[in-house]
Design an enzyme around this catalytic site. Structure first.
Site, mmCIF file in Angstrom:
data_model
loop_
_atom_site.group_PDB
_atom_site.id
_atom_site.type_symbol
_atom_site.label_atom_id
_atom_site.label_comp_id
_atom_site.label_asym_id
_atom_site.label_seq_id
_atom_site.Cartn_x
_atom_site.Cartn_y
_atom_site.Cartn_z
ATOM 1 N N HIS A 90 0.821 -1.207 0.000
ATOM 2 C CA HIS A 90 0.000 0.000 0.000
ATOM 3 C C HIS A 90 0.855 1.258 0.000
ATOM 4 C CE1 HIS A 90 -3.770 -2.247 1.481
ATOM 5 N NE2 HIS A 90 -3.960 -1.837 0.248
ATOM 6 N N ARG A 100 -9.453 -7.699 -8.276
ATOM 7 C CA ARG A 100 -9.089 -8.785 -7.357
ATOM 8 C C ARG A 100 -10.031 -8.751 -6.162
ATOM 9 N NH1 ARG A 100 -4.291 -5.946 -8.661
ATOM 10 N NH2 ARG A 100 -2.762 -7.155 -9.857
ATOM 11 N N ARG A 122 -12.678 -10.948 -10.971
ATOM 12 C CA ARG A 122 -12.096 -12.291 -10.842
ATOM 13 C C ARG A 122 -12.616 -12.928 -9.563
ATOM 14 N NH1 ARG A 122 -5.696 -12.802 -10.277
ATOM 15 N NH2 ARG A 122 -6.177 -12.095 -8.170
ATOM 16 N N GLU A 156 -3.515 -19.127 -17.398
ATOM 17 C CA GLU A 156 -2.283 -18.976 -16.633
ATOM 18 C C GLU A 156 -1.606 -20.305 -16.330
ATOM 19 O OE1 GLU A 156 -3.369 -16.968 -12.975
ATOM 20 O OE2 GLU A 156 -5.385 -17.817 -13.089
ATOM 21 N N ASN A 182 2.002 -13.573 -15.200
ATOM 22 C CA ASN A 182 2.885 -13.832 -14.066
ATOM 23 C C ASN A 182 2.970 -15.327 -13.774
ATOM 24 O OD1 ASN A 182 2.633 -11.085 -14.114
ATOM 25 N ND2 ASN A 182 1.902 -10.864 -12.025
ATOM 26 N N ASP A 183 1.802 -15.978 -13.651
ATOM 27 C CA ASP A 183 1.791 -17.412 -13.380
ATOM 28 C C ASP A 183 2.137 -18.230 -14.619
ATOM 29 O OD1 ASP A 183 1.387 -17.642 -10.667
ATOM 30 O OD2 ASP A 183 -0.795 -17.558 -10.808
ATOM 31 N N ARG A 232 9.997 -16.853 -9.463
ATOM 32 C CA ARG A 232 10.748 -15.609 -9.558
ATOM 33 C C ARG A 232 11.044 -15.013 -8.187
ATOM 34 N NH1 ARG A 232 6.622 -10.932 -11.581
ATOM 35 N NH2 ARG A 232 4.859 -11.468 -10.274
ATOM 36 N N CYS A 251 -3.797 -9.522 -18.431
ATOM 37 C CA CYS A 251 -3.845 -8.716 -17.218
ATOM 38 C C CYS A 251 -2.611 -8.918 -16.341
ATOM 39 C CB CYS A 251 -5.110 -9.012 -16.414
ATOM 40 S SG CYS A 251 -5.288 -10.733 -15.903
#
Length: 581
Positions: A188, A295, A331, A430, A453-454, A464, A501
């Site tokens: 944040h 999310r 999602r 993904e 990412n996945d 990673r 995304c």
């Protein structure tokens, strides 16, 4: 020094040392007769921390920060967290630990829990626990809280860690940047730094112990670079870079309200990734056309029980109304072996990344998924919503999800509640299996959204977050390019939209490749939108197709990266490569 650049821009000035890392606390036991005093000390620290946060909330006046006051609300909720309070009090009362030691043990348990989470975005929510823990410890120790008001001239703040409350109190006429030992890209504090447009570098591990007060310092929030005691030559170099960056930022503002359309008429849709309705203004301010990834996991964090249907409905309705007339893609809950959903007791998994996560978890806890689907459906009467299921690996899973959606519709019909009967359904691609059978999945849905990412981690078998193999995480690996082409081709043949995304969507260097792949939608962090828009508007789709054809011939990731760097630097010398002076 190089850390994580979390907010772009260059700051040149002197260091203001805000706080250093705290010495490790050792367990300290108290006689049984003093236990009530320790309980009272802990409760007093809770009350004082609550008062301080409410005071920060009251004093925040700037519109761009008031949009983020939900973060303070989140911290206030953490202070009420049953586990935090119960665990700490239990250690004081049962083991006769003093309040500081009991709190430290409780915080360590929270950290272990968040460290096990695979998703970087969710893992960075640990920083909120760290911030509250530090505030409580300072109040227990009688140290009080330092204030950003102590900064009287322009400076770069250097700290072990900054809480969102600290960041909200920054005076931008005085704080020109900040660096910290700890922190992540999606904490944040990092989100606030981007909102305030303050250059920031985090994750430097020991910067607060190396810097003295008023040390000359340069930070590059784009590259993650920090330079202490720069030479005159280095100072001049970064002064030129700073001027070039600021000129580019002003230039990019002109793209905000323009369509993301190529010179030969191909139109892409650029949307924003958000976690709360409060972030919608940032998407709109940067020219985003809706939300491509909302999310929902944050709704389930830091609470004793999962949110019920009505609470979720109110959140989704608020989001839909704020974004009218643009769509919002929600999602469904994406958790798993790195579990954090209350009242769901899952067995420990040796390899949570390959375990019960994403839609697998939801199909095990069907009541939880169906409750969420009913909430989304009800909210779809107030604006355009789309439903997206994560971590799909086969046709059976999406058909099972659609079956539950049909049941949710029937239940709302029985209750006489309205919803959009034509709500669009999509899936995240993904997993390698989803990429390989994209042609079989496409007829089942209205759209694909690639979670790079996945997908990259699974395709390349690379974590990673593991420093030993992170160098193998290559978005431009030939296998990834071929997987993306397979997905795009399958979507095009089925006549459905294909979007992205993941982080690749917000990287300007990859925009031309994604054009060549024929993607329709890219969703990213809001500040990335103008840069992507500029790239798209200055090329032809044919340029992307020609670049992609050349890249698919190259055998190694480094060959692809080198070719892309050279091509983009040549096409956009002010946006890539050395700045034009």
């Amino acid at each position: 020094m190089v850390g994580l650049g979390v907010s772009p821009g260059i700051a040149i000035g002197e260091a203001f040392l805000f706080n250093r890392a705290r010495q490790a606390l050792v367990d300290c036991y108290v006689p049984p007769e003093l236990v009530p005093d320790e309980v009272q000390r802990f409760r007093a620290a809770l009350d004082e921390s609550r008062r301080q946060l409410l005071d920060v909330k009251e004093r925040v006046s700037s519109p761009e920060l008031r949009e983020h006051l939900y973060i303070i609300d989140t911290h206030l909720l953490i202070l009420e967290d049953e586990m935090l309070v119960r665990e700490t009090l239990g250690l004081i009362e049962v083991q006769c630990l003093n309040a500081e030691s009991a709190l430290r043990r409780t915080l360590d348990k929270f950290r272990e829990f968040f460290n096990a989470i695979e998703d970087e975005y969710l893992r960075d929510r640990r920083s909120d626990i760290d911030s509250i823990g530090e505030r409580l410890l300072r109040n227990l120790l009688g140290e009080g809280q330092r204030s950003m008001g102590e900064i009287v001239h322009k400076a770069v703040v250097v700290a072990h860690q900054l809480s969102p409350a600290d960041t909200m109190q920054m005076d931008r006429s005085k704080v020109i940047g900040f660096v910290t030992d700890a922190g992540g890209r999606t904490s944040h504090t990092a989100i606030l730094a981007r909102s305030l447009e303050i250059p920031a570098v985090v994750g430097l591990e020991n910067i607060s112990s190396l810097v003295r007060q008023d040390t000359p310092i340069i930070i590059d929030g784009s590259a993650g670079t920090v330079i202490l005691n720069p030479s005159q030559e280095t100072f001049k170099e970064y002064l030129h870079k700073k001027q070039a960056y600021e000129y580019l930022e002003k230039e990019l503002q002109a793209y905000r309200d323009l369509p993301a359309q190529t010179r030969d008429g191909y139109r892409l849709t650029l949307r924003g990734n958000v976690e709360l309705a409060h972030e919608v203004p940032a998407v709109l301010a940067h020219g985003g056309a809706g939300v491509g990834l909302f999310r929902t996991e944050f709704l389930f964090l830091n609470r004793a029980q999962p949110p019920d249907e009505d609470e979720q409905f109110e959140v989704y309705r608020d989001l839909a109304q704020k974004m009218i007339p643009e769509p919002v893609t929600i999602r469904t809950l994406d958790v798993g072996g790195d579990k954090f959903v209350p009242e769901i007791n899952l067995a420990e998994e040796e390899n949570p990344a390959m375990g019960l996560r994403g839609v697998r978890f939801s199909l095990k806890e069907r009541a939880l998924l169906k409750e969420q689907l009913r909430a989304i459906l009800r909210a779809s009467s107030y604006g355009e919503l789309r439903i997206m299921f994560p971590m799909i690996s086969g046709v059976d899973e999406i058909q099972a999800c659609k079956g539950l959606l049909s049941e949710a519709r029937a239940e709302l019909d029985e209750r006489g509640l309205s919803y959009d009967p034509d709500i669009r359904i999509g899936i995240m691609i993904e997993t390698p299996s989803a990429a390989l059978i994209a042609d079989l999945l496409a007829p089942e849905v209205d759209f694909f959204s690639v979670g790079t990412n996945d997908l990259i981690q699974y395709c390349l078998a690379v974590d990673r977050g593991n420093e030993h193999v992170a160098y193998l995480y290559e978005p431009l690996h030939p296998a990834i390019l071929r997987a993306l082409k397979m997905i795009g081709d399958a979507g095009r043949r089925a006549g459905i939209e294909v979007g992205m995304c993941g982080e690749m969507a917000g990287e300007p260097a990859y925009a031309l490749i994604l054009l060549g792949l024929g993607f329709h939608e890219l969703s990213m962090n809001a500040p990335c939108i103008p840069r992507i828009k500029r790239v798209i508007r200055e090329v032809r789709r044919q340029d992307g197709e020609e670049l992609l054809a050349r890249l698919l011939e190259l055998p190694r990731a480094q060959d692809v990266s080198r070719y892309v760097d050279e091509e983009m630097s040549k096409r956009f010398p002010g946006l890539f490569g050395p700045p034009e002076i």
